[in-house]
Design an enzyme around this catalytic site. Sequence first.
Site: not given
Length: 238
Positions: A180, A145, A57, A149
């Site tokens: 990906t 997100y 983790d 970022k």
Amino acid sequence: MSFLVAAGPGAITEREKSMENVVVVVGGAGGIGAACAQEFRDQGRTVVLVDRALGHDASDPDSVRRALQDVPSVTALVHAAGSVGSGGIDGLDLVQWRRVLDDNLTSAAVVSQQVLPRMPRGGSVVLFSSVNGRHGGNRLSGPAYAAAKAAIIGLTRHLAKDQGPRGVRVNALAPGPVSTPMLHRLSETEIDRLRAAMPLGELTTPEEVAGTVAFLCSPAAASITGTVIDMNGGSWMG
């Protein structure tokens, strides 16, 4: 892997030699991280993986400390772990918010905290932002997100200033769509829409990203620190 002991007084083992050029790749079991790990292996460097798939983790200092307990020195750190959310602020889910911030931002800070004391002069750190952290993202990846970022950029600059006197460089990459599993969760229509917003019109490959990471960790980038390199096919040119 076996290690040979060189003969003679004061000789060091092959293992000791290998530990002088160690790259820690967080999120190295898949996607961009796996491509980075392979790039460094191809260079003959020793790669240590920290990944949830391996029971780690990265947002937990104790877990990271255990993963690195046999790694006394690290020449490069690549933090390529992360996860995305979805939706807009109108449907904000605090569970998702905390998970995405932990996976992307908290883990980057925790791993940096654990690795930097092991990093000698000349070391290099590469963190991962995103084009979402540049232009605010969208509902495909969600507000957490974009926020995480964007914060990675601030963390990169802080660490570059803080660690610069030690001769340690810290930079970030801000990729656009990369081929990906994180991208493949989207529909073909959604992926085509992202591709259409890119002047180059092609998705970035993990190997392209890995090549840029390797450059940032090389002597050729010895004067580059506190920089964010955008790899998005031209979809953001700010």
